[in-house]
Design a protein around this motif. Structure first.
Motif, PDB file in Angstrom:
ATOM      1  N   VAL A   1      -0.691  -2.378   8.732  1.00 28.26           N
ATOM      2  CA  VAL A   1      -0.982  -0.948   8.562  1.00 28.26           C
ATOM      3  C   VAL A   1      -2.453  -0.693   8.859  1.00 28.26           C
ATOM      4  O   VAL A   1      -3.327  -1.401   8.379  1.00 28.26           O
ATOM      5  CB  VAL A   1      -0.660  -0.493   7.115  1.00 28.26           C
ATOM      6  N   ARG A   2      -2.709   0.327   9.694  1.00 24.69           N
ATOM      7  CA  ARG A   2      -4.106   0.662  10.004  1.00 24.69           C
ATOM      8  C   ARG A   2      -4.255   2.182  10.094  1.00 24.69           C
ATOM      9  O   ARG A   2      -3.270   2.902  10.292  1.00 24.69           O
ATOM     10  CB  ARG A   2      -4.542  -0.008  11.311  1.00 24.69           C
TER      11      ARG A   2
ATOM     12  N   PRO B   1      -2.560   2.895  -6.678  1.00 27.47           N
ATOM     13  CA  PRO B   1      -3.157   2.778  -5.340  1.00 27.47           C
ATOM     14  C   PRO B   1      -4.678   2.657  -5.380  1.00 27.47           C
ATOM     15  O   PRO B   1      -5.341   3.293  -6.208  1.00 27.47           O
ATOM     16  CB  PRO B   1      -2.729   4.077  -4.652  1.00 27.47           C
TER      17      PRO B   1
ATOM     18  N   ASN C   1       4.268  -5.419   5.890  1.00 25.93           N
ATOM     19  CA  ASN C   1       3.095  -6.268   5.668  1.00 25.93           C
ATOM     20  C   ASN C   1       1.860  -5.365   5.740  1.00 25.93           C
ATOM     21  O   ASN C   1       1.619  -4.716   6.758  1.00 25.93           O
ATOM     22  CB  ASN C   1       3.039  -7.359   6.738  1.00 25.93           C
ATOM     23  N   ASP C   2       1.069  -5.327   4.650  1.00 29.23           N
ATOM     24  CA  ASP C   2      -0.094  -4.431   4.615  1.00 29.23           C
ATOM     25  C   ASP C   2      -1.074  -4.690   5.759  1.00 29.23           C
ATOM     26  O   ASP C   2      -1.792  -3.780   6.190  1.00 29.23           O
ATOM     27  CB  ASP C   2      -0.840  -4.585   3.273  1.00 29.23           C
ATOM     28  N   ASP C   3      -1.081  -5.929   6.251  1.00 29.54           N
ATOM     29  CA  ASP C   3      -1.996  -6.255   7.354  1.00 29.54           C
ATOM     30  C   ASP C   3      -1.620  -5.526   8.637  1.00 29.54           C
ATOM     31  O   ASP C   3      -2.446  -5.371   9.548  1.00 29.54           O
ATOM     32  CB  ASP C   3      -1.995  -7.771   7.616  1.00 29.54           C
TER      33      ASP C   3
ATOM     34  N   GLU D   1       2.558   1.740  -3.298  1.00 31.56           N
ATOM     35  CA  GLU D   1       1.594   2.209  -4.302  1.00 31.56           C
ATOM     36  C   GLU D   1       1.355   3.712  -4.170  1.00 31.56           C
ATOM     37  O   GLU D   1       1.251   4.439  -5.159  1.00 31.56           O
ATOM     38  CB  GLU D   1       0.275   1.443  -4.157  1.00 31.56           C
TER      39      GLU D   1
ATOM     40  N   TRP E   1      -1.856   6.920   8.740  1.00 30.81           N
ATOM     41  CA  TRP E   1      -1.701   5.479   8.935  1.00 30.81           C
ATOM     42  C   TRP E   1      -0.700   5.230  10.058  1.00 30.81           C
ATOM     43  O   TRP E   1       0.171   6.058  10.335  1.00 30.81           O
ATOM     44  CB  TRP E   1      -1.197   4.793   7.656  1.00 30.81           C
TER      45      TRP E   1
ATOM     46  N   MET F   1       0.819  -1.215   0.000  1.00 24.77           N
ATOM     47  CA  MET F   1       0.000   0.000   0.000  1.00 24.77           C
ATOM     48  C   MET F   1       0.852   1.264   0.000  1.00 24.77           C
ATOM     49  O   MET F   1       0.588   2.208  -0.734  1.00 24.77           O
ATOM     50  CB  MET F   1      -0.908   0.001   1.238  1.00 24.77           C
ATOM     51  N   LEU F   2       1.905   1.238   0.827  1.00 27.16           N
ATOM     52  CA  LEU F   2       2.780   2.416   0.919  1.00 27.16           C
ATOM     53  C   LEU F   2       3.554   2.637  -0.383  1.00 27.16           C
ATOM     54  O   LEU F   2       3.712   3.767  -0.841  1.00 27.16           O
ATOM     55  CB  LEU F   2       3.734   2.251   2.104  1.00 27.16           C
TER      56      LEU F   2
END
Length: 869
Positions: A731-732, A660, A727-729, A4, A669, A1-2
């Motif tokens: 990131v929140r 993205p 790991n995108d998981d 992108e 984030w 995500m980052l």
């Protein structure tokens, strides 16, 4: 995500990079060409540059890359001015290597459809690349004064060096192209005098060196070469072939000659034609173009008796029409035959009605000339086999034997200047046992049955592939057919333009041109980057002709055309004013000399003239062009090679990063554990772009700050590698507190200042150079005023001495009046000196401020993601 999120900006930056021109250009990537290209686009901000690589290093590629960049940056109208003979070659190269369509314009093309071209050129919505000759370029600009030209390329620019005391065409082009960004291409920017540099650099910007008087005082009389080199660094880029041996593998070239002796009939034909051409009055040849046509006939005389028959039939046709009383303007049928051979523009006034002299006497003279032409045609018709063709057969068999022993593909390119000779050679070779398929003829006409059949087959084979345009595709078809099927390509100079034949290692000059540059172009078709074997140049030499032997000696030894790794060296070709002027010098010798002693004297004089231009001083002058050491040049090329590799890797990497999914607004984030594990601390990462007040991106940013909000200058590569491990998981989203928001605002202001400093540092070299150039111009203006005062004082002293020495009272009174007048003029100049200096200084300061204004920005840091870690 980052990745992108950052990729959105990074892809835009890669798209704006000068290196993007490499992605869809059909060229080999060589570091020196990219260096020259980068130097050019930097220099265009302040007027332009002279690209001065040695012959064979690809100045056209450098110009093409620059042109593509300029068009991508928004330019609409580009003018390419060059010698008329290079127009087609440029059209082919632009289409083939850069997929750019250009229009070749001359007076006839424009005037035949004036309204169409006026509309095309004045339309700012369409891109228009115009290729035209030097002569017509300024006429075109005058014809359409409303057209705004965004960029100009001038090839073989050394032809324009005498802009201030030479041809009118150079002066007109100089005046009309002022203020338009341009690049000049020449392998020999400095030929005989430092003033050559003054002329060329003045095209870029006349303020760099100022007036010729100041230039002469500083650099010719003062010999301040260190300062001269410093001034040249931003406006002249030059690479020698020795600089690029590490990147470009050049094979050697070697020379062989096959001697032959003319038969008695051929000797008789030579003598008849030679005597005919030396006559002072010839009705068969228009006066205005006599020199050019005589040159063509001499070329054909060295070619074949078959080519001569056709030529003299054209002259006979003209004579018969003149005898019948037809105006000479209507007696020019067939003269197109000659125009195919000449590089100068034709003076059509040569075909106007001949002088009204005594009709009976005139008819007697014309009849005598017809009888002479008939005798030449009859002698030529008696010759069944040319001694030169026998020498050619020997040359071909020798080449094939050598190639077979060395396990080299059996291929030879035979160059001739005549289409008639081309057909004659082919028929003679077929008599010698060569198959129909073994021999390929090409002269650029595309109208014979075999060429059409080859093209149709090529179209089928390449169906659905890129359309390069008919003329380019025909040449691709010919090259492919020669490579796959034929052994012998018989080609004219016009037909060979744009052919890359590096799979063939043998060039046979059936006719040897007197123009060294044309010979270099011929051998360069095979002796070029990509050739796997040493190239052999075979020349056919008439040993019974002393003049032919001396010409060959000059071409071989003085211009170093046939031996060595690089062929005609820069210094050797630097001894030329131009190829065509050298050709005319040789013609004058053939026309004016009759005995062996006269030929020897004339050629000895020519030898001395060439040597004089290659003396120690000439070598020293050329060293001025080398504005950096060999070590610095090597380091710069290596850095560019690495930069290109890195750019291509980045394009490859970021192309694979998806667009993205999350909207591009400000996102907060958070990620746990990653910061300590990766950077050894907590902090904040800002992902976005640094922009100007119009929201135009200047560069993308990944800005890392520690827990205290201090900026840490990590490299982009380090941060990107770290982001790859996220790991995108993990990131929140999070909602920052008021305290955090206040902290981010403070950090934001700090980061804006940091990025502004970075932007200003990148702009500083251009601003500094412009400032130095304008201040230098102001110094030159002041110096010019001082020179003017010194000259006026010298003139007053000279007149005063003349008055003192004079014996006649009235004459002395007259001279003293002149002295008084000059003193008044001097006083006026001296009185206004400080005012003029002040005005010059104000103008310089104003110009510097106006230039710098484009770099004054109201910066914005556009943040997409604030990542707390």
């Amino acid at each position: 995500m980052l990745l992108e999120q950052y990729g959105r900006f990074k892809k835009a930056e890669l798209e704006e990079s000068p290196f993007r021109c490499l992605l869809n250009a059909n060229i080999e990537i060589n570091p020196h060409q990219i260096n020259a290209f980068c130097a050019a686009i930097q220099a265009l901000k302040t007027g332009g540059i002279v690209l001065a690589d040695e012959v064979g290093l690809g100045k056209t590629i450098e110009a093409g890359l620059t042109l593509k960049y300029v068009l991508d940056s928004g330019a609409k109208h580009v003018l390419i001015a060059l010698p008329a003979t290079l127009r087609k070659q440029w059209e082919v190269e632009l289409e083939e290597k850069f997929n750019l369509q250009a229009s070749i314009l001359d007076r006839l093309t424009v005037e035949s459809n004036l309204s169409f071209w006026k509309a095309c050129l004045e339309n700012r919505d369409e891109v228009r690349i115009v290729i035209t000759s030097y002569d017509y370029s300024s006429k075109l600009m005058q014809r359409f004064p409303k057209v705004k030209w965004d960029f100009i390329i001038m090839d073989e620019a050394h032809n324009l060096r005498n802009v201030f005391h030479g041809t009118k065409r150079a002066k007109r082009l100089y005046e009309l192209s002022k203020g338009i960004p341009k690049i000049l291409l020449t392998a020999t920017p400095l030929q005989n005098s430092l003033s050559d540099l003054h002329g060329l650099i003045s095209f870029i910007d006349p303020r760099i060196f100022g007036s010729e008087k100041v230039f002469n005082k500083r650099f010719i009389e003062g010999q301040d070469y260190t300062e001269l080199k410093r001034e040249l660094i931003p406006v002249l880029y030059r690479t020698l072939r020795r600089d690029v041996g590490k990147y470009m593998d050049f094979k050697k070239r070697e020379c062989r000659t096959i001697d032959f002796v003319l038969s008695p009939d051929e000797v008789e034909l030579y003598m008849r034609v030679n005597n005919f051409l030396k006559k002072d009055v010839l009705y068969s040849i228009p006066n205005a173009n006599k020199g050019l046509i005589v040159l063509v006939i001499r070329k054909l005389l060295a070619s074949s008796s078959y080519a001569l028959i056709e030529t003299f039939e054209v002259l006979k046709n003209r004579l018969q029409k003149l005898y019948e009383g037809t105006k000479s303007a209507n007696a020019q049928d067939g003269f197109d035959l000659f125009w195919n051979f000449v590089e100068d523009e034709i003076d059509e006034s040569g075909f106007e009605e001949i002088d009204d002299e005594d009709t009976l006497f005139q008819k007697q003279q014309i009849q005598a000339e017809i009888d002479e032409v008939d005798a030449i045609i009859e002698t030529a018709s008696r010759i069944q086999s040319n001694a030169k063709v026998k020498a050619l057969k020997t040359a071909i068999h020798t080449a094939f034997e050598y190639q077979e022993k060395q396990n080299i593909p059996q291929k030879v390119v035979v160059f001739t200047e005549s289409k008639r000779t081309q057909k004659y050679i082919a028929s003679e070779l077929r008599k010698d046992g060569f198959e129909e398929d073994d021999i390929l003829l090409f002269n650029g006409d595309f109208n014979d049955a075999m060429t059409k059949e080859i093209y149709r087959a090529w179209q089928v084979k390449n169906f659905g592939k890129t359309n390069y345009g008919r003329s380019v595709e025909y040449k691709h078809a010919i090259v492919d057919y020669f490579k796959e099927h034929s052994k012998i390509l018989i080609v004219t100079d016009a037909g060979s333009e744009g052919l890359n034949l590096q799979f063939c290692n043998t060039v046979i000059n059936y006719d040897l041109p007197w123009n060294p540059q044309k010979i270099e172009q011929r051998i360069g078709r095979c002796h070029r980057y990509g050739q796997k074997y040493d190239v052999v140049a075979i020349n056919l030499l008439n040993t019974g002709n002393e003049a032919d032997r001396r010409v060959y000696e000059i071409l071989s030894k003085k211009f170093e055309l046939f031996d060595g790794v690089f062929g005609a060296s820069d210094i050797a070709l630097g001894a030329l004013e131009s190829g065509t002027s050298f050709e005319k010098t040789i013609l004058e010798i053939y026309q004016n000399c009759g005995t062996r002693a006269e030929f020897k004297k004339a050629f000895d004089r020519l030898d001395r003239q060439i040597d004089a231009k290659r003396n120690k001083k000439a070598v020293q002058l050329r060293s001025i062009l080398m504005t950096e050491s060999d070590a610095a040049k090597g380091a710069a090329l290596e850095k560019t090679k690495n930069d290109i590799d890195q750019y291509l890797q980045q394009v490859d990497f970021w192309t694979q990063v998806a667009e993205p999914d999350v909207e591009g607004n400000l996102n907060y984030w958070k990620i746990d554990n990653w910061g300590e594990r990766t950077f050894g601390s907590h902090g904040t990462l800002f992902v976005g772009a640094f922009c100007n007040s119009n929201n135009e991106m200047l560069f993308p940013v990944l800005l890392l700050c520690d827990e205290q909000g201090r900026y840490i200058d990590f490299t982009e590569n380090d941060i990107v590698q770290a982001l790859e491990n996220v790991n995108d998981d993990d990131v929140r989203y999070f909602k920052p507190t008021d305290e955090e928001l206040a902290s981010y605002r403070n950090i934001y202001d700090t980061l804006v200042q940091e990025m502004l400093s970075k932007y200003q540092a990148s702009s500083k070299p251009v601003m500094d150079y412009n400032k130095r150039k304008v201040e230098n111009w102001a110094d030159i203006q002041r110096e010019q005023l001082n020179i003017q005062i010194a000259e006026m004082n010298a003139e007053i002293d000279e007149l005063s001495a003349e008055a003192t020495a004079g014996k006649d009272f009235l004459e002395k009174v007259d001279i003293r009046k002149k002295v008084d007048e000059k003193k008044k003029q001097l006083q006026k100049v001296q009185t206004s000196f400080h005012q003029k200096v002040s005005s010059i200084q104000e103008e310089a300061e104003r110009e510097i401020a106006e230039f710098n204004q484009q770099f004054d920005i109201q910066p914005i840091l556009l943040v997409n993601v604030v990542l707390k870690f």
